[in-house]
Structure formats: C-alpha cells, structure tokens
Design a protein around this motif. Structure first.
Motif, PDB file in Angstrom:
ATOM      1  N   HIS A   1      62.229  19.661  18.429  1.00  0.00           N
ATOM      2  CA  HIS A   1      62.058  20.109  19.825  1.00  0.00           C
ATOM      3  C   HIS A   1      62.403  19.033  20.846  1.00  0.00           C
ATOM      4  CE1 HIS A   1      59.596  22.976  17.531  1.00  0.00           C
ATOM      5  NE2 HIS A   1      59.831  23.822  18.517  1.00  0.00           N
TER       6      HIS A   1
ATOM      7  N   THR B   1      47.750  27.356  20.247  1.00  0.00           N
ATOM      8  CA  THR B   1      49.055  27.185  19.608  1.00  0.00           C
ATOM      9  C   THR B   1      50.120  27.066  20.679  1.00  0.00           C
ATOM     10  OG1 THR B   1      49.502  29.561  19.528  1.00  0.00           O
ATOM     11  CG2 THR B   1      48.330  28.600  17.633  1.00  0.00           C
ATOM     12  N   VAL B   2      51.286  26.547  20.262  1.00  0.00           N
ATOM     13  CA  VAL B   2      52.408  26.434  21.196  1.00  0.00           C
ATOM     14  C   VAL B   2      52.851  27.814  21.654  1.00  0.00           C
ATOM     15  CG1 VAL B   2      54.805  25.683  21.475  1.00  0.00           C
ATOM     16  CG2 VAL B   2      53.186  24.243  20.227  1.00  0.00           C
ATOM     17  N   SER B   3      52.902  28.750  20.734  1.00  0.00           N
ATOM     18  CA  SER B   3      53.312  30.108  21.119  1.00  0.00           C
ATOM     19  C   SER B   3      52.330  30.720  22.124  1.00  0.00           C
ATOM     20  CB  SER B   3      53.421  31.003  19.886  1.00  0.00           C
ATOM     21  OG  SER B   3      52.160  31.103  19.222  1.00  0.00           O
ATOM     22  N   GLY B   4      51.046  30.364  21.985  1.00  0.00           N
ATOM     23  CA  GLY B   4      50.064  30.848  22.952  1.00  0.00           C
ATOM     24  C   GLY B   4      50.298  30.271  24.331  1.00  0.00           C
TER      25      GLY B   4
ATOM     26  N   TRP C   1      56.821  17.994  14.442  1.00  0.00           N
ATOM     27  CA  TRP C   1      57.155  19.060  15.401  1.00  0.00           C
ATOM     28  C   TRP C   1      58.212  18.587  16.378  1.00  0.00           C
ATOM     29  CZ3 TRP C   1      56.969  20.383  20.608  1.00  0.00           C
ATOM     30  CH2 TRP C   1      57.005  21.748  20.905  1.00  0.00           C
TER      31      TRP C   1
ATOM     32  N   ARG D   1      60.927  27.985  27.438  1.00  0.00           N
ATOM     33  CA  ARG D   1      60.709  27.096  26.305  1.00  0.00           C
ATOM     34  C   ARG D   1      60.867  25.633  26.707  1.00  0.00           C
ATOM     35  NH1 ARG D   1      58.240  28.654  21.509  1.00  0.00           N
ATOM     36  NH2 ARG D   1      58.323  26.813  20.190  1.00  0.00           N
TER      37      ARG D   1
ATOM     38  N   VAL E   1      53.226  29.252  25.445  1.00  0.00           N
ATOM     39  CA  VAL E   1      54.444  29.902  25.943  1.00  0.00           C
ATOM     40  C   VAL E   1      54.101  31.262  26.550  1.00  0.00           C
ATOM     41  CG1 VAL E   1      56.634  30.940  25.248  1.00  0.00           C
ATOM     42  CG2 VAL E   1      55.986  28.688  24.378  1.00  0.00           C
ATOM     43  N   THR E   2      53.241  32.005  25.866  1.00  0.00           N
ATOM     44  CA  THR E   2      52.833  33.317  26.385  1.00  0.00           C
ATOM     45  C   THR E   2      52.066  33.168  27.697  1.00  0.00           C
ATOM     46  OG1 THR E   2      52.695  34.217  24.147  1.00  0.00           O
ATOM     47  CG2 THR E   2      51.520  35.410  25.873  1.00  0.00           C
TER      48      THR E   2
ATOM     49  N   THR F   1      57.868  22.847  26.598  1.00  0.00           N
ATOM     50  CA  THR F   1      58.087  21.671  25.757  1.00  0.00           C
ATOM     51  C   THR F   1      57.964  20.385  26.562  1.00  0.00           C
ATOM     52  OG1 THR F   1      59.562  22.944  24.321  1.00  0.00           O
ATOM     53  CG2 THR F   1      59.690  20.548  24.167  1.00  0.00           C
TER      54      THR F   1
ATOM     55  N   GLY G   1      51.517  24.566  14.159  1.00  0.00           N
ATOM     56  CA  GLY G   1      51.921  24.665  15.561  1.00  0.00           C
ATOM     57  C   GLY G   1      50.759  24.584  16.517  1.00  0.00           C
TER      58      GLY G   1
END
Length: 362
Positions: A343, A290-293, A339, A317, A295-296, A321, A360
């Motif tokens: 963004h 995922t995108v959040s993954g 998406w 971010r 980012v982490t 991106t 995502g």
C-alpha cells in the motif's frame, strides 16, 4: 455535520430508530437528504405572516427598497431609534428581541432601552415577580461582588440581555423571565438566534456586522425567523438597521440564496485534522476496527458524498491510506506486518507504521 459525520455511519446499523432533521436555513437540502438516504419534504408555509424591513435613518424600506413608513423623533441617547421600535411593538402587546453585533453592545443597548423606555410595572404582581427574578440572580452570586448590576436594574424595568458573559444559571433566569412575559425586551447576541427557542412579535437587528464579520444570510434568516411564531401573535415583523451606504448590501442580503452545508472533513480546510480526528474517534468508539471499515466510514461521509470527481473509489483508497500512514507514523494506530508493502504507493511513498494486528485490523 461539522466534523462529526460518523453519526450517519452509526445510523446505518439496523436499529428501531427514527430521525427527523429540520432546518430553515440550509441551501443544499437535497444533497443532505440524499446523503442521509432520507425522504425530503419541503414547505414554504408560514402560519404567521412575517414582514421584513430595512431601517435607514428615519426611513423604513420594504425589501424592494421602497420607503413604506418613517420613524418619529429620536431620543438623544438612541440615534438608531431602537427604543422607539421596541415601544411600538410593546404597545400592541408584543415582546421584542434585539440582536447586537457584540457582547459589549448587547449590554449597553439593554441599559439604554431600559433607561429610555422606563417600562416600570404598573401591576404589583408583575413588579414582585421581577424582583423575585433579581433575587434569583443574587442567590446565584453567592454573596460575591455583583457583575450583573445593570442586568438586575434592567429586569426591574422589563428589559434584559442574554449573552455568553452570563453564567448558564443566570441565562436560564433571564430566559424564564422572558418566556413568562416579565421581560418585554430581550437584547442578545446571535447565539440566541440559533440556540434557545425564544420567539417574539418583533425582531430588531441593530447592525450589518457580527463582531468583526459581515452579517450573513444564514444568520439573518435565523434571527428574523424568531418573529411571529404561531400561538404567540397574529403577525411578526423584523427590522434590519443599516447605514445609508449599506442599503444596497442590506437589500441584496435579504434576497440571497441560503448557504450550502459543507463538510468540515475536507483536507483543504484544515490539513486533514478533522478527518484524522473522525478516524481516531470511530476506532476508539469501536465503530470500526479494520481498514475496510475505515474506508466505508469515510466513504459515507458528507465530504465524500459531495465530491463529483469520476475517480472517487481510487481517491477514497488513497485518502484513507495516507491518513493511516500519518497515524502509524505518530504511533496512534498499528497496521498488520507487511501491510505497507502493498500500500506504499497509495500513501504517496514511504514506509512507516509498527507491527502487530491481524486480518487488516487497526
């Protein structure tokens, strides 16, 4: 650390694992410890004393620049007195590591030391074991014309060289002969200093250069640190051979602070290629989907940890991106439909990316 910072991400997954990271040549050890969320222990204790010297002509200087001893008469083939320094250590029962700037110098210095010192074994058992090591190398040649003639002749005299020109199997024969004491002098490039654990009583660094580049304090410390290992001798010493015009540089080098470890992920270093590679590898290995993954993942990198700007969250971010847009444009990843409409500004404008994926996902 160099480009493979997803190791830390993997370690964040709960599992019964213990990791001990050790180094004697890292300057920003506190930052590395904080990045790894680890406990830090620093010690300057050395069980075996190490004495460091700079050799200039016939003079031997301590690290204050004071002349503390002199080297005797030179052999015509050895103007830098490398063989004399080797013999002195051998006579007191120590082995010697000699570091050269290039692979070619490594082989030629080995040949010179072997011919000048003539360390012929007086013990027939030692002589037979040296011949056995030479036979091991010949077996690895499989009857082909030998490219190791000088190496084999040197081993019979208790000297050998070690560099990347040797096949891995041949290097292992050389390492075994050194560890067993059959080889008393090992001439090597700096790859040995940071790789194979072969301690010595004396270390000699023959040049202020590493190939075409100046010797760094990190390489210097790695090399001299091989001298005087516990269980092998009561003390160790190291000699850095310098020209008269290099004395000030040599003295400064020995006193320099250790270099900081830097991340290889910074876009300024390679245009972002290492960062893109880490994201692709993490997706391919199933570490993130995922995108959040992502980012982490990037947020836990050493690169991001060392950034001191007060706007880190928004910078993170934007960075992720922009990386995803590049990967989508190259059809390496796909983003969910719609998406990019929310963004585009983070990526610096423009559309891109194919359809597919949900929630995502990448």
């Amino acid at each position: 650390v160099n480009g493979n910072e997803n190791l830390r991400f993997r370690l964040k997954v709960p599992r019964p694992i213990q990791l001990i990271a050790m180094s004697a040549t890292v300057g920003n050890v506190e930052s590395i410890s904080n990045w790894l969320s680890s406990r830090l222990y620093i010690s300057t204790y050395r069980p075996v004393p190490l004495y460091e010297y700079i050799k200039v002509g016939k003079d031997v200087l301590d690290l204050t620049g004071r002349v503390v001893m002199h080297v005797g008469e030179s052999h015509p083939r050895d103007p830098d007195d490398i063989s004399s320094l080797c013999k002195e250590a051998i006579d007191r029962g120590q082995q010697v590591l000699v570091f050269c700037a290039t692979k070619a110098q490594c082989a030629s210095v080995c040949r010179m030391i072997a011919e000048v010192l003539t360390l012929t074994a007086t013990d027939e058992t030692v002589a037979e074991q040296r011949r056995s090591a030479v036979l091991d190398i010949e077996r690895l040649e499989h009857g082909k014309p030998s490219s190791f003639i000088d190496l084999k002749a040197s081993i019979l005299r208790g000297v050998a060289y070690h560099n990347s020109n040797l096949d891995q199997d041949v290097r292992e024969v050389v390492e075994t002969a050194y560890r067993s004491g059959l080889v008393q002098v090992l001439v090597a490039t700096t790859t040995l200093a940071v790789g194979v654990n072969l301690p010595a009583g004396r270390v000699i660094i023959t040049s202020m250069m590493l190939g075409r580049d100046p010797l760094t304090v990190g390489h210097y410390k790695q090399m001299v640190g091989r001298a005087g290992r516990a269980g092998h001798c009561h003390f160790g010493d190291a000699f850095l051979v310098a020209k008269k015009a290099e004395v000030a540089t040599a003295l400064a080098l020995t006193q320099q602070a250790l270099p900081n470890v830097e991340s290889a992920l910074g876009p300024a270093r390679d245009g972002g290629n290492a960062l893109l590679r880490m994201i692709i590898e993490a997706c391919g290995l199933g570490l993130v989907d995922t995108v959040s993954g992502i980012v982490t993942l990037v947020g836990q990198s050493l690169f991001f940890h060392l950034i001191t700007t007060p706007h880190k969250p928004s910078m993170l971010r934007r960075l992720v991106t922009a990386a995803l847009k590049f990967l989508c444009d190259g059809y390496i990843v796909q983003m969910p439909v719609g998406w990019w409409s929310t963004h585009d500004s983070d990526a610096g404008g423009g559309g891109g990316g194919g359809g597919g994926g949900t929630g995502g996902g990448t």
